[in-house]
Every structure is written in structure tokens, then in C-alpha cells.
Design a protein around this motif. Structure first.
Motif, PDB file in Angstrom:
ATOM      1  N   TYR C  28       0.828  -1.203   0.000  1.00 59.36           N
ATOM      2  CA  TYR C  28       0.000   0.000   0.000  1.00 59.36           C
ATOM      3  C   TYR C  28       0.860   1.249   0.000  1.00 59.36           C
ATOM      4  CZ  TYR C  28      -3.382  -3.528   1.116  1.00 59.36           C
ATOM      5  OH  TYR C  28      -4.142  -4.654   1.065  1.00 59.36           O
ATOM      6  N   ASP C  29       2.001   1.197   0.705  1.00 60.21           N
ATOM      7  CA  ASP C  29       2.938   2.314   0.666  1.00 60.21           C
ATOM      8  C   ASP C  29       3.389   2.572  -0.752  1.00 60.21           C
ATOM      9  OD1 ASP C  29       3.595   3.208   3.481  1.00 60.21           O
ATOM     10  OD2 ASP C  29       3.771   1.034   3.656  1.00 60.21           O
ATOM     11  N   ARG C  30       3.668   1.496  -1.457  1.00 60.37           N
ATOM     12  CA  ARG C  30       4.172   1.643  -2.827  1.00 60.37           C
ATOM     13  C   ARG C  30       3.101   2.226  -3.740  1.00 60.37           C
ATOM     14  NH1 ARG C  30       8.910  -1.657  -2.269  1.00 60.37           N
ATOM     15  NH2 ARG C  30       8.433  -3.348  -0.850  1.00 60.37           N
ATOM     16  N   ILE C  31       1.866   1.736  -3.594  1.00 61.11           N
ATOM     17  CA  ILE C  31       0.795   2.265  -4.444  1.00 61.11           C
ATOM     18  C   ILE C  31       0.587   3.750  -4.137  1.00 61.11           C
ATOM     19  CG2 ILE C  31      -1.639   2.104  -5.061  1.00 61.11           C
ATOM     20  CD1 ILE C  31      -1.548  -0.829  -4.407  1.00 61.11           C
ATOM     21  N   LEU C  32       0.623   4.087  -2.855  1.00 64.24           N
ATOM     22  CA  LEU C  32       0.480   5.489  -2.466  1.00 64.24           C
ATOM     23  C   LEU C  32       1.558   6.339  -3.119  1.00 64.24           C
ATOM     24  CD1 LEU C  32      -0.886   7.578  -0.498  1.00 64.24           C
ATOM     25  CD2 LEU C  32       0.970   7.071   1.054  1.00 64.24           C
ATOM     26  N   ALA C  33       2.804   5.850  -3.071  1.00 68.35           N
ATOM     27  CA  ALA C  33       3.913   6.604  -3.648  1.00 68.35           C
ATOM     28  C   ALA C  33       3.735   6.761  -5.153  1.00 68.35           C
ATOM     29  CB  ALA C  33       5.236   5.891  -3.340  1.00 68.35           C
ATOM     30  N   VAL C  34       3.296   5.707  -5.820  1.00 70.11           N
ATOM     31  CA  VAL C  34       3.112   5.782  -7.272  1.00 70.11           C
ATOM     32  C   VAL C  34       1.993   6.764  -7.620  1.00 70.11           C
ATOM     33  CG1 VAL C  34       2.364   4.478  -9.286  1.00 70.11           C
ATOM     34  CG2 VAL C  34       4.039   3.508  -7.738  1.00 70.11           C
ATOM     35  N   ASN C  35       0.924   6.721  -6.834  1.00 71.10           N
ATOM     36  CA  ASN C  35      -0.177   7.649  -7.053  1.00 71.10           C
ATOM     37  C   ASN C  35       0.287   9.090  -6.887  1.00 71.10           C
ATOM     38  OD1 ASN C  35      -2.809   8.630  -7.344  1.00 71.10           O
ATOM     39  ND2 ASN C  35      -3.147   8.566  -5.146  1.00 71.10           N
ATOM     40  N   SER C  36       1.058   9.319  -5.834  1.00 70.69           N
ATOM     41  CA  SER C  36       1.585  10.653  -5.570  1.00 70.69           C
ATOM     42  C   SER C  36       2.539  11.092  -6.695  1.00 70.69           C
ATOM     43  CB  SER C  36       2.289  10.621  -4.221  1.00 70.69           C
ATOM     44  OG  SER C  36       2.842  11.847  -3.935  1.00 70.69           O
ATOM     45  N   PHE C  37       3.326  10.133  -7.161  1.00 70.17           N
ATOM     46  CA  PHE C  37       4.232  10.391  -8.291  1.00 70.17           C
ATOM     47  C   PHE C  37       3.439  10.854  -9.516  1.00 70.17           C
ATOM     48  CE2 PHE C  37       7.125   9.190 -11.709  1.00 70.17           C
ATOM     49  CZ  PHE C  37       8.330   9.605 -11.197  1.00 70.17           C
TER      50      PHE C  37
END
Lengths: 114, 161, 92
Positions: C28-37
């Protein structure tokens, strides 16, 4: 430098500062649920300042309307994505060790509209 | 039907803003795409008061005004937490609150607004109980006191019946 | 000049999001980071439009915002169930 450029510069610079600070927050915060909040800053205030700055540069043109649409779109989708992330993490059993669950049931309900 | 016409007008306006063209050929292409989109929406059966709530547009504008203020205030609070050198400023906690929105649309508006405000994220909604994650006591205060709940336009549920 | 400075800030923020995407620890951290990216990419594209002085770039930015949202939802579904399509009624 004209007045419009000055205002645009101010908006862009403050937006940039917010972006970097929120980026630091995403790296620094200790747990998934807390990082969501830092990402929220980017989606709302930082994006708003950025797009407003560029909108000031473009003045009253079709481009500014498009920027406004981008912003409104971000405002509609970012909480949806954010909530979907938080909910699926919650349902998947991800818990935050340091967090307590507080029940604010009877705290306040005065001033209701109906 | 009312909603279909309103959606059609909105789509025409959208097409025109995005393209900026006014030539006959392009206009007819735009008209075709608007009709096609309406047909798709009709086929998906998503044209109703929920997907396209024309009945509360003005109340919502006033609501957005107050929401923007909330967002700016809580943004500054979250930024303060990020920049503070001590890490003990973070006090993450979950809040379980009862919300007073009778309609599904009202619940969606409220939960989305809470998520949109940095510092609070709505995690789970079960009937009228909303689980909210808050970053600090300070950012969670507005949710704890139900301020946003009281701000959502009260006429949301009238047409929903 | 200020556009360039803002562009550097966006790139730095993108780098920070990338750090989080690599560190994880949860998916979920990774998806959040990608979304923010992705949100930052939208901002970067609008900045490019401002540098070029052309509003056409904003269409691309709008499109990217759309794709970013759908990609986040799709990624999350994939991470949750391991499949992208679900039969009707199966969705609890």
C-alpha cells in the motif's frame, strides 16, 4: 517583471515548497496511515497553488479553464483513491501499532442542519 | 429525462471548452461524441440524481467554500507536523464517529470531505459509523466535534427518496 | 526562471516519492507513492505547458490525471485480489 508574473512566482514558489515538504513527509512519517496525510497535502494545497500560479500566467484564456478542470478533477479523485487505499489496507488487516481506537460517539451533535 | 438533458448540456460545454473549435465538421463530430456518451451512460444506467445531483448545486458551492477553509487550515497543521524536528508530535489514532447523514449521497460527500482534508482519512464506513484515521489530536478535532457533518447541505436527502 | 525552479522542486518531490516506493514496506505504501508520483507528473506537464506558452499541454495533463486515477484503482484491485476482473455479484 509584471505584477501577474510576481503573483504567479509567489504561488509557484510556495507550491514548490509545499511539494518538497510533503515529499519529506511521505519519506519521514513512520507508518502507512500517517503517510496518507502527507500525500493529501500534495493533492490539495500544493496542486492548487501550482495550478493557480500557472493560471495567473495564462490570464483569462481557455488554458486557465482547463487548469481549473484539472484541479477540480484532482479534488474529486484524490480522496476516492486515498479512501480506497486506506480501506483496502484496513480490510487486509494492516494495523498501526501505535494508534489507539477512540470512540467519539456522544461527543457532539448540536448545530445540525435539520 | 431532466438529468439526461442536463448531462447532455454539460457534455457539450465540456467538449467545447476542451477543443475550442467552432468549425461545422468538428462541431458535428463533437455532437456525435456527446450523443455516444449519453447512450453509454444510459446503457450503464448511471444517469440519476446520485451521479448527477443538479438539485443541490448551489448549496454545494457554499459548502465547498467552507470546505476550502478547512482544507487550508489542516494543510498548515500537517505541514507543521512534518517540519517539527521532534517525532513525538505525531499522535496517530483512529476515531470512530457516528454520522448523521440520512442519505447515501450525504454520507459520500461527508466521507470524501474528511478524506480530502489532510490530517484525517476516512477508513471504513459501516451504516452510520465512520472510522477515521487522524494524524494528531489537533487535526482530528473537527471530526471529533462533527463540524463537517453539520455543514453538509441538509436538503441532500429530500430528492434521494 | 521561476518556472525552472518550480520544475526542480517537482523533480525533487518525485525523487522523494520514488524513495518511498522503493522502501515500501507494504504494497500500500508503494501504491500510495506511485499515485503521488502521478499527481506530480500532472503538475510537471502543466509546468512544461507554461514554459512552452502553449495550453495544449494541459489536455495531456488532464488525460494523465485520468489515467493515474484509474491506474491506482486497478493496481489496488490487483494487489488485493490478484486479478483484475471479477464476476458480478462476487464483489462483497
Amino acid at each position: 517583471m509584471s505584477l501577474a508574473e510576481g503573483v504567479a512566482g509567489l504561488l509557484l514558489i510556495s507550491g514548490s515548497v509545499l511539494l518538497v515538504v510533503a515529499g519529506v513527509g511521505i519519506v519521514r512519517f513512520p507508518h502507512f496511515y500517517t503517510r496518507l496525510h502527507a500525500a493529501g497535502v500534495i493533492d490539495t494545497l500544493a496542486a492548487g497553488l501550482f495550478l493557480a500560479g500557472i493560471g495567473v500566467l495564462f490570464g483569462a484564456t481557455l488554458g486557465t479553464v482547463k487548469l481549473l478542470m484539472i484541479f477540480v478533477f484532482l479534488l474529486f479523485t484524490s480522496p476516492t483513491a486515498c479512501h480506497a487505499l486506506a480501506r483496502s489496507a484496513w480490510l487486509a488487516g494492516l494495523r498501526e501499532p501505535a494508534a489507539t481506537i477512540e470512540n467519539a460517539e456522544d461527543s457532539k451533535s448540536a448545530g445540525e442542519p435539520r | 429525462m431532466k438529468h439526461t438533458i442536463s448531462l447532455g448540456l454539460l457534455l457539450c460545454l465540456l467538449w467545447w471548452i476542451l477543443s475550442g473549435f467552432a468549425k461545422p465538421l468538428l462541431f458535428s463530430l463533437g455532437a456525435i461524441s456527446v450523443v455516444f456518451t449519453l447512450w453509454l451512460a444510459h446503457r450503464m444506467d448511471v444517469i440519476d440524481h446520485e451521479s448527477h445531483p443538479i438539485h443541490l448545486s448551489w448549496r454545494l458551492v457554499a459548502y465547498w467554500g467552507r470546505l476550502v477553509r478547512e482544507i487550508v487550515v489542516s494543510n498548515l497543521q500537517v505541514l507543521g507536523v512534518i517540519l517539527s524536528p521532534r517525532s513525538n508530535k505525531i499522535e496517530p489514532h483512529f476515531l470512530e464517529v457516528r454520522i448523521h447523514q440520512p442519505s447515501a449521497l450525504g454520507k459520500v460527500i461527508l466521507a470524501n470531505s474528511i478524506t480530502l482534508t489532510p490530517g484525517t482519512v476516512s477508513v471504513d464506513l459501516d451504516d452510520d459509523r465512520l472510522l477515521v484515521h487522524a494524524l494528531t489530536r489537533e487535526t482530528g478535532q473537527a471530526v471529533r466535534e462533527g463540524q463537517l457533518d453539520a455543514m453538509v447541505p441538509g436538503d441532500v436527502e429530500e430528492v434521494a427518496a | 526562471m521561476m518556472l525552472a525552479a518550480a520544475g526542480v522542486a517537482v523533480l525533487v518531490a518525485m525523487g522523494l516519492a520514488m524513495v518511498r516506493a522503493f522502501l515500501g514496506p507494504t504494497v500500500y505504501d508503494r501504491i500510495l507513492a506511485v499515485n503521488s508520483f502521478g499527481t506530480k507528473t500532472v503538475l510537471l506537464i502543466t509546468l512544461l505547458g507554461a514554459m512552452a506558452g502553449r495550453a495544449d499541454y494541459f489536455d495531456l495533463a488532464l488525460l494523465y490525471a485520468l489515467i493515474n486515477f484509474i491506474a491506482t484503482i486497478a493496481l489496488m484491485r490487483y494487489a488485493g485480489s490478484g486479478e483484475l476482473s471479477r464476476e458480478e455479484g462476487e464483489d462483497a
